[in-house]
Design an enzyme around this catalytic site. Structure first.
Site, short mmCIF file in Angstrom:
data_model
loop_
_atom_site.label_atom_id
_atom_site.label_comp_id
_atom_site.label_asym_id
_atom_site.label_seq_id
_atom_site.Cartn_x
_atom_site.Cartn_y
_atom_site.Cartn_z
N ARG A 3 -16.55 70.80 -14.38
CA ARG A 3 -15.43 70.65 -13.60
C ARG A 3 -14.58 69.74 -14.32
NH1 ARG A 3 -13.21 67.20 -9.42
NH2 ARG A 3 -11.92 68.59 -7.84
N LYS A 20 -11.12 63.88 -5.96
CA LYS A 20 -10.42 65.04 -6.08
C LYS A 20 -8.90 65.03 -5.69
CE LYS A 20 -10.71 69.58 -3.81
NZ LYS A 20 -11.49 70.63 -3.92
N SER A 53 -15.31 77.02 -2.10
CA SER A 53 -15.23 75.70 -1.15
C SER A 53 -14.82 76.06 0.08
CB SER A 53 -14.28 74.83 -1.81
OG SER A 53 -14.80 74.42 -3.27
N1 TZP Z 1 -14.79 69.28 -3.60
C1 TZP Z 1 -14.90 68.66 -2.55
S1 TZP Z 1 -15.05 66.96 -2.41
C2 TZP Z 1 -15.16 67.08 -4.10
C3 TZP Z 1 -15.13 68.42 -4.71
C4 TZP Z 1 -15.19 68.78 -6.01
C5 TZP Z 1 -15.29 65.65 -5.01
C6 TZP Z 1 -16.42 64.94 -4.66
O1 TZP Z 1 -16.60 63.75 -5.35
P1 TZP Z 1 -17.42 62.47 -5.06
O2 TZP Z 1 -17.19 61.63 -6.29
O3 TZP Z 1 -18.74 62.95 -4.93
O4 TZP Z 1 -16.77 62.03 -3.69
#
Ligand code: TZP
Ligand code: MG
Length: 220
Positions: free
Chosen positions: A49, A147, A118
């Site tokens: 990602r 994000k 998602s």
């Molecule tokens: N999709 C939903 S939340 C997220 C993604 C890619 C980011 C999650 O990152 P972290 O650092 O685990 O909170």
């Protein structure tokens, strides 16, 4: 020739830690170095990602990661870029609600590629069952700063809803850390993603091994 309905055919089972790269939160370490450490720690599924690199750089990294994951028997998913996933022969592609129509993506990638989607609400989870997707992301469970365009936390209630009502592999994601993992596991989650908790860790290999074991054993 009988077409198997999407939800009768399983291209994936999800359990344990679902690893995701995040170069901007990796303390200066390259995605390749991070991935090597994740694999050493026993990661079985890994998503590339990357939001800030140009395509050629992403392609070159993904070629290397495909080789590393292939050799280690790790499932390799590419986020957002259907073309990139196809070019490097990834196992799957992961998409958001607003990325592309799933039926068009399925036409492009063929029958074997994993498609992840998602979801952020019961309605989106129900809709996912009608689409040809192989697993869903469930979150953000907690507030996350990883994000940019993220929606508000959906909380543990949505995770509980999916586990109780939606028959499709899932991964819980968003703000999950080692310190709150027990809450997620107490809802019965079998597959969990932690992005920055892993990529920012000094000992990536160690935390992947420890957390993966906790999730697999359902330790609370
Ligand atoms: N999709 C939903 S939340 C997220 C993604 C890619 C980011 C999650 O990152 P972290 O650092 O685990 O909170
Ligand atoms: Mg996306």
């Amino acid at each position: 020739f009988k077409k198997i309905p999407p939800q009768k055919r399983r291209r994936i089972t999800l359990k344990g830690l679902y690893c995701i790269t995040a170069h901007e939160f990796s303390k200066g370490r390259s995605n390749i170095e991070v991935v090597e450490k994740m694999i050493k720690g026993g990661a079985k599924i890994l998503q590339y990602r990357e939001k800030d690199k140009n395509f050629i750089d992403m392609y070159e990294e993904c070629v290397k990661i495909r080789k590393l994951t292939q050799e280690a028997g790790v499932t390799f998913i590419v986020n957002d870029h259907v073309d990139l996933a196809m070019m490097v022969n990834a196992d799957g592609v992961h998409l958001g609600q607003d990325d592309y129509p799933i039926e068009k993506v399925r036409e492009l990638v063929g029958e074997d590629m994993i498609i992840g989607l998602s979801t952020h609400s019961p309605k989106q989870a129900q809709d996912a069952l009608k689409k040809d997707v192989d697993y869903i992301g469930v979150g953000p469970i907690y507030r996350t700063y990883t994000k940019k365009d993220v929606c508000d936390p959906v909380g543990l209630e949505y995770l509980e809803y999916v586990i109780g009502n939606i028959n499709i592999p899932y991964v819980a994601i968003g703000g999950i850390k080692e310190h709150n993992l027990h809450e997620v596991l107490s809802k019965g989650a079998k597959c969990v993603s932690m992005v920055t908790e892993i990529t920012e860790a000094e000992d990536i290999e160690g935390i992947v091994r420890r957390v993966n074991k906790k999730i697999l054993e359902g330790e609370m």
